[in-house]
Write a protein that holds these residues in place. Structure first.
Motif, PDB file in Angstrom:
ATOM      1  N   GLN A  96       0.336  -0.941  -0.166  1.00  0.00           N
ATOM      2  CA  GLN A  96       0.283   0.435   0.011  1.00  0.00           C
ATOM      3  C   GLN A  96       0.836   1.292   0.244  1.00  0.00           C
ATOM      4  O   GLN A  96       0.322   2.037  -0.613  1.00  0.00           O
ATOM      5  CB  GLN A  96      -0.934  -0.442   0.892  1.00  0.00           C
ATOM      6  CG  GLN A  96      -1.815  -1.213   1.469  1.00  0.00           C
ATOM      7  CD  GLN A  96      -3.443  -0.683   0.351  1.00  0.00           C
ATOM      8  OE1 GLN A  96      -3.525  -0.170  -0.569  1.00  0.00           O
ATOM      9  NE2 GLN A  96      -2.946  -2.194  -0.840  1.00  0.00           N
ATOM     10  N   ALA A 125       0.970   4.205  -3.109  1.00  0.00           N
ATOM     11  CA  ALA A 125       1.260   5.586  -2.994  1.00  0.00           C
ATOM     12  C   ALA A 125       2.233   6.154  -3.482  1.00  0.00           C
ATOM     13  O   ALA A 125       2.238   7.420  -4.736  1.00  0.00           O
ATOM     14  CB  ALA A 125       0.729   5.878  -1.512  1.00  0.00           C
ATOM     15  N   THR A 181      -2.898  12.289  -6.352  1.00  0.00           N
ATOM     16  CA  THR A 181      -2.206  12.453  -5.147  1.00  0.00           C
ATOM     17  C   THR A 181      -3.384  12.403  -3.804  1.00  0.00           C
ATOM     18  O   THR A 181      -2.433  11.253  -2.866  1.00  0.00           O
ATOM     19  CB  THR A 181      -2.118  14.645  -4.669  1.00  0.00           C
ATOM     20  OG1 THR A 181      -1.291  14.546  -5.635  1.00  0.00           O
ATOM     21  CG2 THR A 181      -0.883  13.829  -3.336  1.00  0.00           C
ATOM     22  N   ALA A 200      -3.689   8.770  -2.949  1.00  0.00           N
ATOM     23  CA  ALA A 200      -3.275   8.043  -2.557  1.00  0.00           C
ATOM     24  C   ALA A 200      -2.436   8.301  -1.424  1.00  0.00           C
ATOM     25  O   ALA A 200      -1.903   7.195  -0.360  1.00  0.00           O
ATOM     26  CB  ALA A 200      -1.344   9.032  -3.204  1.00  0.00           C
ATOM     27  N   PHE A 201      -2.643   9.133  -1.066  1.00  0.00           N
ATOM     28  CA  PHE A 201      -3.253   9.264   0.196  1.00  0.00           C
ATOM     29  C   PHE A 201      -4.223   8.047   1.373  1.00  0.00           C
ATOM     30  O   PHE A 201      -4.082   7.924   2.450  1.00  0.00           O
ATOM     31  CB  PHE A 201      -3.549  10.847   1.065  1.00  0.00           C
ATOM     32  CG  PHE A 201      -2.694  11.350   0.849  1.00  0.00           C
ATOM     33  CD1 PHE A 201      -2.002  11.740   2.239  1.00  0.00           C
ATOM     34  CD2 PHE A 201      -2.275  12.802   0.396  1.00  0.00           C
ATOM     35  CE1 PHE A 201      -0.860  13.129   2.558  1.00  0.00           C
ATOM     36  CE2 PHE A 201      -1.174  13.580   0.527  1.00  0.00           C
ATOM     37  CZ  PHE A 201      -0.756  13.946   1.885  1.00  0.00           C
ATOM     38  N   ASN A 215      -4.071   5.273   0.226  1.00  0.00           N
ATOM     39  CA  ASN A 215      -3.092   3.830   0.296  1.00  0.00           C
ATOM     40  C   ASN A 215      -2.300   4.372   0.583  1.00  0.00           C
ATOM     41  O   ASN A 215      -2.116   3.315   2.340  1.00  0.00           O
ATOM     42  CB  ASN A 215      -3.078   3.524  -0.923  1.00  0.00           C
ATOM     43  CG  ASN A 215      -3.309   3.250  -1.363  1.00  0.00           C
ATOM     44  OD1 ASN A 215      -3.491   4.126  -3.473  1.00  0.00           O
ATOM     45  ND2 ASN A 215      -4.282   2.085  -2.188  1.00  0.00           N
ATOM     46  N   LEU A 216      -1.706   5.218   1.093  1.00  0.00           N
ATOM     47  CA  LEU A 216      -0.644   5.693   2.581  1.00  0.00           C
ATOM     48  C   LEU A 216      -1.366   5.123   3.897  1.00  0.00           C
ATOM     49  O   LEU A 216      -1.119   4.917   4.824  1.00  0.00           O
ATOM     50  CB  LEU A 216       0.042   7.480   2.804  1.00  0.00           C
ATOM     51  CG  LEU A 216       0.508   7.467   3.831  1.00  0.00           C
ATOM     52  CD1 LEU A 216       2.187   6.723   3.170  1.00  0.00           C
ATOM     53  CD2 LEU A 216       1.058   9.307   3.554  1.00  0.00           C
ATOM     54  N   LEU A 243       4.417  12.091  -0.252  1.00  0.00           N
ATOM     55  CA  LEU A 243       2.968  11.836  -0.785  1.00  0.00           C
ATOM     56  C   LEU A 243       3.012  13.484  -0.560  1.00  0.00           C
ATOM     57  O   LEU A 243       1.962  15.149  -0.853  1.00  0.00           O
ATOM     58  CB  LEU A 243       2.138  11.166   0.080  1.00  0.00           C
ATOM     59  CG  LEU A 243       1.425  11.066  -1.355  1.00  0.00           C
ATOM     60  CD1 LEU A 243       2.608   9.651  -1.302  1.00  0.00           C
ATOM     61  CD2 LEU A 243       0.262  10.094  -0.322  1.00  0.00           C
TER      62      LEU A 243
END
Length: 850
Positions: free
Chosen positions: A299, A303, A415, A418-419, A421-422, A449
């Motif tokens: 994950q 990201a 973006t 992606a957060f 997944n972070l 990120l």
């Protein structure tokens, strides 16, 4: 008692072939929805909700309804037979959707209620076959997964080979099946594959499984530190992120690879390829790293790599030299053979998408393994995991198309996802026995990120077609959504001069700026009234800058000025053009919806329907409005002797040009074709004879402003407009050879134009010569002969144009000088005679960047 080992290879082959059939259906159904349901977010939402929702529901219900009653391999065979039967049955129902929607519009109020009806109608056709497809996954898992070792060895491979089969199906459907077999033939082939898989499953059952029921060892656990609720959240959120990336990257990659059917199919295939290979690397990685740590790190990797993918594209587009080498909008790339452009597009998509999609493909089998907990109630746990993932996928795809893209765009949207997944990575690693380095990895990913959110631009540095750079321009409006990226650019020296682009292709220009657009937009408004002055109710398909609407609004005798525009961003962008002020005319109405829907539900008949069929190599989205069905819907919407006027570019490749003409002739009993220059062809269709009607008077033409607007092009007289006639139905039929039509089942224009060899000037010359030949092959209509010297003048202008296109400038000038001496009052001749450069030299000049 230990169960005997099961050879996995035959089952992986079944999973592969089943995936091939499933994605063939999905590609066909998505294309069908885009045609019959409307090329809109609503269509995409219905397709995704029906397909993904049905698959999740089937996976969830199978263990509850079937698991204890039927051997899973026999059940798997029955499911494949059921998919073939229901897919064939329900696919046949798609042809009734347009009529159903039109009927519903008569008894349902518009807006949300009608939209809900459309979505539910479409979903009802998908839910049964999609549910059966979804049920095959837990059925195959019950056949193959009997021990914890089987889970570790086979779960990822079942998913991986099924997804690779899906990639093969998407590739075959997008490149071969639909073009060669048509939509219905592709469904028939997919049904045959399902039948073959079902028969093979029965054969396997008789050979090795008859009389035995696989009995997973329910006492063997699959230990995990992750709570079931956390794993369920990961399945849902990871599914959300994966499909959100798919939608966002489809939009982002169009800035490099274009919007052709081939390019979009390639992006879809490469995305699935990454997911499938990711499932296959599950087994070797699991031997080295714990499932929790692997899932958490994957994950974090997604990201970072997702952000890296967007950064890579921003870097390419922002670097002029790289963009010239890699973007399909570059003249350098457009000059390449079609297969080289396609190979370049595939290489770009692979480099940008593959790293992140490999980890996305790894995530589902990992999360599903952890969700199992034990082999007890295996089928139910696998089915519920699939349901959670698919529900997330539905929310991700619809949310990205409806909310993320319009509000955030591709860069900020990527973006934001992606957060997600972070956050998942940190949540998973906190619950796992991970080494201390995971905190450093999570901190590094978070830092990347945050840096991306702060320093990456909020939009792609995208310019698109170089034609927009004939003069220095600056961006004044841009909006991204699932229908296209709409841009408005203004000239720096004269900001009132503006152009509008969709996905990098120019569609309109301000009045007086870029002559080909100005001339075409104005001619579309005034030519129909020169043919028939009794027209009163009009519909313009497409708004663009509003130039055509403004021109036709100058005729006070018209009582209705309707415009239908599918893209809301175009309607917003039109506000940056002064011509769009015509929308304030009390006779004007703007409908933001699909043109087919509007034609079907419009209760009143139009006297005039104007349509603009733009088409180029890397944008095939307008093939729909060049189809038999669209022409037929337009014909049905006309009053008794109404006119349908459709513009097409004269520089289509020869075969595509003939396909369009052949399709129009198949729909309208009366057809006349008018030509202005080399690249502007106006086709007019009607149920009644077109020529010989009483057109508007010259005084009306002057009062409307049309004489002034077209006078600068030498077309300021009504008779001059009519003299642009070049061919009618008898001549066209005399030279047109039998061949394909462009209809919704077989749409060759989606494919032919991309593969056509470069050389628009050559194509324009060929098509003009072909039309002139058609005009000579049939009798010249009496109404044309009555136009007097204007007909001869138009003929001379065409002849001079063909000479110029052949590079014979001196002969063209000599011909025009003689004609001017014979017709000194002709503005058209004087204007043509003033042109000094050959067409080829002008084209080269316009290609040079400013």
């Amino acid at each position: 008692m230990a169960s005997r080992p099961v050879s996995a290879l035959p089952f992986f082959v079944l999973a592969f072939l089943s995936g091939t059939a499933a994605l063939t259906y999905e590609v066909v159904w998505a294309k069908t929805f885009a045609l019959t349901f409307g090329s809109s977010t609503l269509a995409a939402s219905a397709s995704v909700a029906g397909f993904m929702g049905g698959m999740g529901l089937g996976a969830h219900l199978y263990p509850r309804l079937v698991e204890e009653r039927v051997h899973p391999l026999r059940a798997y065979a029955a499911l494949e037979f059921g998919i073939a039967a229901t897919a064939a049955l329900f696919s046949a129902g798609f042809q009734w959707l347009p009529g159903l929607f039109a009927a519903a519009a008569d008894w349902l109020p518009g807006g949300v209620s009608l939209d809900v009806f459309r979505v539910l109608s479409a979903m009802s056709l998908l839910i049964v076959p999609a549910s059966l497809m979804g049920a095959t996954f837990p059925a195959l898992c019950l056949v193959m997964l009997r021990t914890r070792s089987d889970v570790d060895q086979h779960l990822g491979w079942i998913y991986g080979w099924n997804t690779l089969g899906a990639a093969a199906g998407a590739l075959a459907a997008g490149f071969v099946f639909i073009e060669v077999l048509g939509l219905r033939g592709s469904v028939a082939l997919a049904c045959a594959i399902n039948l073959l898989v079902g028969l093979a499953a029965l054969l396997l059952f008789r050979i090795r499984e008859e009389g035995r029921r696989p009995a997973p060892d329910s006492t063997e656990g699959i230990p995990t530190r992750l709570p079931a609720g956390t794993t369920g959240l990961v399945l849902f959120a990871a599914g959300f992120a994966t499909l959100a990336y798919e939608i966002l990257w489809f939009r982002a990659l169009r800035y490099l690879v274009g919007n052709s059917t081939y390019a979009l199919s390639l992006i879809f295939v490469i995305f699935l390829l990454g997911l499938g290979v990711g499932g296959l690397i599950y087994r070797p990685l699991l031997r080295r790293v714990s499932a929790e740590a692997l899932l958490g790190v994957s994950q974090l990797g997604i990201a970072v790599l997702a952000l890296g993918a967007i950064f890579a594209e921003i870097f390419i587009l922002g670097d002029y030299a790289l963009s010239e080498q890699l973007s399909v909008f570059s003249p350098l790339v457009q000059a390449q053979p079609w297969w080289k452009r396609l190979l370049l597009s595939s290489e770009i998509a692979l480099c940008i998408m593959l790293p992140a999609t490999l980890l996305m493909g790894l995530a589902f089998p990992l999360a599903s393994r952890l969700f199992l907990g034990s082999l007890e109630r295996l089928g139910r746990r696998v089915g519920f995991a699939t349901l959670l993932s698919n529900l997330g996928s539905i929310v991700g795809s619809i949310g990205a198309a409806v909310v993320i893209l319009p509000l955030l765009g591709t860069v900020t949207g990527t973006t934001a996802v992606a957060f997600v997944n972070l956050g998942l990575g940190i949540l998973i690693l906190r619950h796992s026995q991970s080494p201390p380095w995971w905190k450093r990895a999570a901190a590094a990913a978070a830092l990347v990120l945050c840096a991306g959110a702060l320093f990456l631009p909020t939009r792609m540095p995208f310019r698109g077609e170089r034609a927009a750079e004939r003069v220095a321009t600056e961006l004044v409006f841009e909006q991204e959504d699932d229908l296209g990226t709409v841009q408005v650019r203004a000239a720096r020296r004269n900001p009132e001069n503006r152009v509008m682009l969709i996905d990098g292709s120019m569609i309109a220009a301000s009045r007086g700026f870029l002559e080909p657009f100005d001339r075409k937009q104005t001619l579309l408004a005034h030519l129909p009234l020169a043919i028939d002055g009794s027209l009163r109710r009009t519909l313009n398909v497409g708004l663009a800058s509003g130039s055509t609407l403004e021109a036709i609004a100058g005729h006070p005798e018209l009582v209705t000025l309707d415009t239908v525009e599918i893209n809301p961003a175009v309607a917003k962008g039109a506000a940056f053009f002064s011509e769009s002020q015509a929308l304030g005319d009390p006779r004007a109405r703007l409908f933001v919806e699909d043109a087919v829907h509007h034609l079907l539900r419009s209760p009143e008949g139009y006297d005039l329907v104007i349509s603009d069929g733009k088409q180029n190599k890397d944008y095939s989205g307008n093939s729909k409005v060049l189809s038999w069905e669209f022409f037929d819907y337009a014909r049905r919407s006309l009053s008794g002797c109404g006119l349908f006027v459709h513009w097409i570019p004269g520089n289509l490749d020869g075969e595509s040009f003939e396909i369009v003409v052949r399709t129009l002739l198949d729909v309208f009993p009366e057809v006349e074709i008018f030509v202005d220059g080399a690249e502007s062809v106006l086709m007019v269709g009607s149920d009644c004879p077109i020529g010989g009607r009483r057109g508007m008077s010259q005084s009306s033409f002057v009062a409307s402003g049309g004489a002034e607007q077209l006078g600068e092009f030498g077309l300021g007289q009504v008779e001059t407009l009519k003299a642009l006639w070049v061919a009618g139905r008898p001549g066209l039929e005399a030279i047109l050879e039998p061949g394909p039509l462009n209809d919704w089942n077989h749409m060759p224009l989606e494919y032919r134009n991309y593969r056509a060899p470069g050389g628009k000037q050559k194509d324009a010359r060929r098509n003009l010569e072909w039309l002139v030949e058609a005009g000579g092959a049939g009798p010249t209509p009496q109404w044309v002969r009555r136009l007097g010297p204007d007909v001869e003048i138009a003929r001379i202008v065409r002849e001079a144009l063909l000479l110029r296109m052949a590079g014979e400038d001196s002969r063209a000038r000599g011909l025009l000088r003689e004609a001017v001496a014979d017709h000194p009052d002709s503005l058209l001749l004087r204007r043509e005679n003033a042109k000094k450069k050959s067409i080829g030299a002008k084209k080269k000049l316009l290609r040079d960047p400013s």
